[in-house]
Design a protein around this motif. Structure first.
Motif, mmCIF file in Angstrom:
data_model
loop_
_atom_site.group_PDB
_atom_site.id
_atom_site.type_symbol
_atom_site.label_atom_id
_atom_site.label_comp_id
_atom_site.label_asym_id
_atom_site.label_seq_id
_atom_site.Cartn_x
_atom_site.Cartn_y
_atom_site.Cartn_z
ATOM 1 N N TYR A 183 -1.563 6.982 -11.686
ATOM 2 C CA TYR A 183 -1.401 8.207 -12.471
ATOM 3 C C TYR A 183 -2.368 9.288 -12.010
ATOM 4 C CZ TYR A 183 -1.841 11.481 -16.328
ATOM 5 O OH TYR A 183 -1.907 12.613 -17.061
ATOM 6 N N LEU A 184 -3.605 8.927 -11.765
ATOM 7 C CA LEU A 184 -4.587 9.929 -11.338
ATOM 8 C C LEU A 184 -4.229 10.512 -9.975
ATOM 9 C CD1 LEU A 184 -7.938 8.297 -12.518
ATOM 10 C CD2 LEU A 184 -6.649 10.159 -13.578
ATOM 11 N N VAL A 185 -3.720 9.676 -9.074
ATOM 12 C CA VAL A 185 -3.297 10.184 -7.763
ATOM 13 C C VAL A 185 -2.134 11.164 -7.928
ATOM 14 C CG1 VAL A 185 -2.256 9.520 -5.563
ATOM 15 C CG2 VAL A 185 -4.151 8.193 -6.492
ATOM 16 N N ALA A 186 -1.161 10.796 -8.759
ATOM 17 C CA ALA A 186 -0.031 11.695 -8.996
ATOM 18 C C ALA A 186 -0.478 12.984 -9.673
ATOM 19 C CB ALA A 186 1.022 10.980 -9.842
ATOM 20 N N LEU A 187 -1.392 12.878 -10.640
ATOM 21 C CA LEU A 187 -1.899 14.064 -11.321
ATOM 22 C C LEU A 187 -2.628 14.978 -10.356
ATOM 23 C CD1 LEU A 187 -2.510 15.717 -13.858
ATOM 24 C CD2 LEU A 187 -4.456 14.214 -14.285
ATOM 25 N N GLY A 188 -3.461 14.409 -9.474
ATOM 26 C CA GLY A 188 -4.159 15.234 -8.497
ATOM 27 C C GLY A 188 -3.205 15.956 -7.572
ATOM 28 N N GLY A 189 -2.151 15.264 -7.127
ATOM 29 C CA GLY A 189 -1.172 15.920 -6.270
ATOM 30 C C GLY A 189 -0.433 17.040 -6.985
ATOM 31 N N LEU A 190 -0.066 16.830 -8.242
ATOM 32 C CA LEU A 190 0.639 17.864 -8.995
ATOM 33 C C LEU A 190 -0.269 19.060 -9.281
ATOM 34 C CD1 LEU A 190 2.635 15.628 -11.490
ATOM 35 C CD2 LEU A 190 3.547 16.913 -9.556
ATOM 36 N N LEU A 191 -1.533 18.821 -9.554
ATOM 37 C CA LEU A 191 -2.467 19.928 -9.765
ATOM 38 C C LEU A 191 -2.652 20.740 -8.486
ATOM 39 C CD1 LEU A 191 -5.158 18.146 -11.969
ATOM 40 C CD2 LEU A 191 -3.618 19.972 -12.696
ATOM 41 N N ALA A 192 -2.757 20.043 -7.350
ATOM 42 C CA ALA A 192 -2.888 20.758 -6.084
ATOM 43 C C ALA A 192 -1.632 21.570 -5.783
ATOM 44 C CB ALA A 192 -3.167 19.759 -4.962
ATOM 45 N N LEU A 193 -0.461 21.014 -6.083
ATOM 46 C CA LEU A 193 0.790 21.740 -5.880
ATOM 47 C C LEU A 193 0.865 22.963 -6.780
ATOM 48 C CD1 LEU A 193 3.655 21.949 -4.683
ATOM 49 C CD2 LEU A 193 4.429 20.417 -6.512
ATOM 50 N N ALA A 194 0.462 22.805 -8.034
ATOM 51 C CA ALA A 194 0.477 23.944 -8.954
ATOM 52 C C ALA A 194 -0.496 25.025 -8.503
ATOM 53 C CB ALA A 194 0.120 23.475 -10.366
ATOM 54 N N GLY A 195 -1.661 24.619 -7.999
ATOM 55 C CA GLY A 195 -2.607 25.608 -7.498
ATOM 56 C C GLY A 195 -2.075 26.353 -6.291
#
Length: 441
Positions: free
Chosen positions: A318-330
């Motif tokens: 979950y944390l890996v997926a969350l980090g990727g989604l946050l980077a994509l949103a940024g």
């Protein structure tokens, strides 16, 4: 030739047995589970007078209990330890549809594999299987073989049974709804002109996103058996609101403001909304994997050892997926979000929800309230420092912000609370009683 009859299924012992001697001042866990009228299992054995070798009573009187470790030594005239235990938990044994329910309930009452050895069983699972087998069933149930705690899990019904559309809804469509609504809201605001209509659109969009999140929490793997308390809801709303608005407000307050609208972290809002889908998926993986391990385990220790890595792996995914989604949103919205703070918040919310789903309420409530209280206290201390003679109140916050930035406050608050929850969740979610029907907990 003397015929030995198996004890009755649920009738209480005919007379109270002598108390067990478990040491000076100590209590016997086997006796406390079996009830005040039960004989002490620790005093029974092959050397007891009148003891004879017989099979465990399972209803027929001449076959061992499913999963039990061979023939057991029949109780002497003092009583039957398993019968006494069944009498104390007669309602549980009567309504149980699977030995797993009995095993989980015994574990929740403090039974361990070591205590089960006092009842002539190698583990709690085999003891639960004998208790389940000795309960008389309705005539319609006698034709079906008794369920076994160690049998392979039954295959999940396919789409023809109606489970396909429901699974698609709860695992794909609903979890994707918050992210889709949030993306649509941000895209609409980028084209809207400032004014009253824009403000109303923001309010309506935020309410729609929160309603979608609430739907995800009421259906699917994140559904709690009991509604979350008011403290949990208020703390969660505060933490989410601070993740989007708090850093800009705190930084402006330290600089003497705010005298105008401070920056809003839209990238964090979009990343957290999109992360609802991996949260649901990871919760599903953990819950389903834990139940499969429960069906295959031969003891409580074996189940716990197999479940702990599954919990840590699910959280890591979950944390890996969350980090990727946050980077994509940024990358899409411009300013890069605070990955550390948003990641700590995501871990805190997921662990709290998993504990709520599996019947634990106090610990997640305290953790969420503490993290929200720390953020609120820091913000209030900065604002209160403007009162005459209260400049010292803002010194800790200003020092921390000067060294690490405003995002250090939610990062530390959520990270410490998430670590405390993880320490609690590892043993709590590794118990068999956490993965059965809520009525057995």
């Amino acid at each position: 030739m003397t015929t030995h009859h198996a004890p009755g299924p649920l009738d209480a012992p005919s007379r109270p047995a002598e108390p067990a001697h478990s040491g000076p001042g100590g209590s016997d866990p086997a006796r406390s589970l079996a009830g005040p009228g039960a004989a002490a299992p620790g005093r029974w054995g092959p050397g007891s007078s009148g003891g004879t070798v017989a099979n465990s009573a399972v209803g027929t009187g001449n076959s061992p209990a499913p999963g039990s470790s061979g023939p057991a030594v029949a109780a002497p005239p003092g009583g039957d330890p398993v019968k006494a235990l069944m009498h104390r938990h007669r309602e549980l044994c009567a309504r149980a549809v699977d030995p797993l329910e009995i095993a989980a309930a015994l574990e929740a009452h403090g039974m361990t594999d070591r205590t089960a050895a006092r009842f002539r069983h190698r583990d709690v699972f085999s003891l639960a299987e004998e208790m389940y087998a000795r309960v008389p069933r309705h005539s319609s149930d006698r034709s079906a073989p008794p369920a076994s705690a160690h049998a392979a899990p039954e295959p999940v019904a396919g789409p023809s049974a109606g489970a396909g559309p429901s699974r698609l809804l709860t695992l794909v469509l609903l979890p994707a709804l918050p992210g889709a609504l949030c993306a649509g809201l941000l895209a609409g605001l980028a084209q809207a002109l400032p004014g009253r209509a824009r403000t109303l659109a923001v309010v309506a969009g935020v309410l729609a996103v929160l309603s979608a999140v609430q739907l995800c929490l009421r259906h699917g793997p994140l559904r709690s058996p009991r509604p979350a308390g008011v403290a949990v809801r208020l703390a969660t709303l505060w933490l989410l609101g601070y993740a989007v608005l708090g850093d800009g407000l705190l930084d402006a307050a330290v600089r003497g403001g705010p005298d105008r609208l401070w920056p809003v972290d839209t990238a964090t809002a979009l990343g957290l909304a999109l992360a609802m889908w991996p949260a649901v998926l990871c919760a599903r993986i953990f819950t389903g994997g834990a139940r499969r391990r429960l069906a295959r385990s031969r003891g409580l220790g074996e189940f716990a050892a197999a479940t702990r890595p599954l919990l840590l792996a699910s959280l890591t995914c979950y944390l890996v997926a969350l980090g990727g989604l946050l980077a994509l949103a940024g990358a899409l919205l411009g300013p890069s979000p605070a990955l550390a703070g948003a990641g700590a918040l995501g871990a805190l919310l997921l662990l709290a929800r998993l504990l709520l789903v599996h019947g634990h309420r106090a610990t997640p409530t305290v953790a969420l309230a503490t993290a929200a209280g720390v953020e609120l206290a820091v913000l209030c201390s900065v604002l209160a420092s403007r009162l005459p003679g209260c400049d010292f109140l803002a010194v800790p916050a200003e020092t921390l912000i000067e060294v690490c930035g405003a995002e250090a406050v939610p990062t530390l608050a959520c990270a410490v609370a998430a670590f405390a929850l993880l320490v609690r969740a590892v043993p709590a979610l590794s118990r068999a009683s956490a993965h059965t029907d809520p009525g057995t907990r």
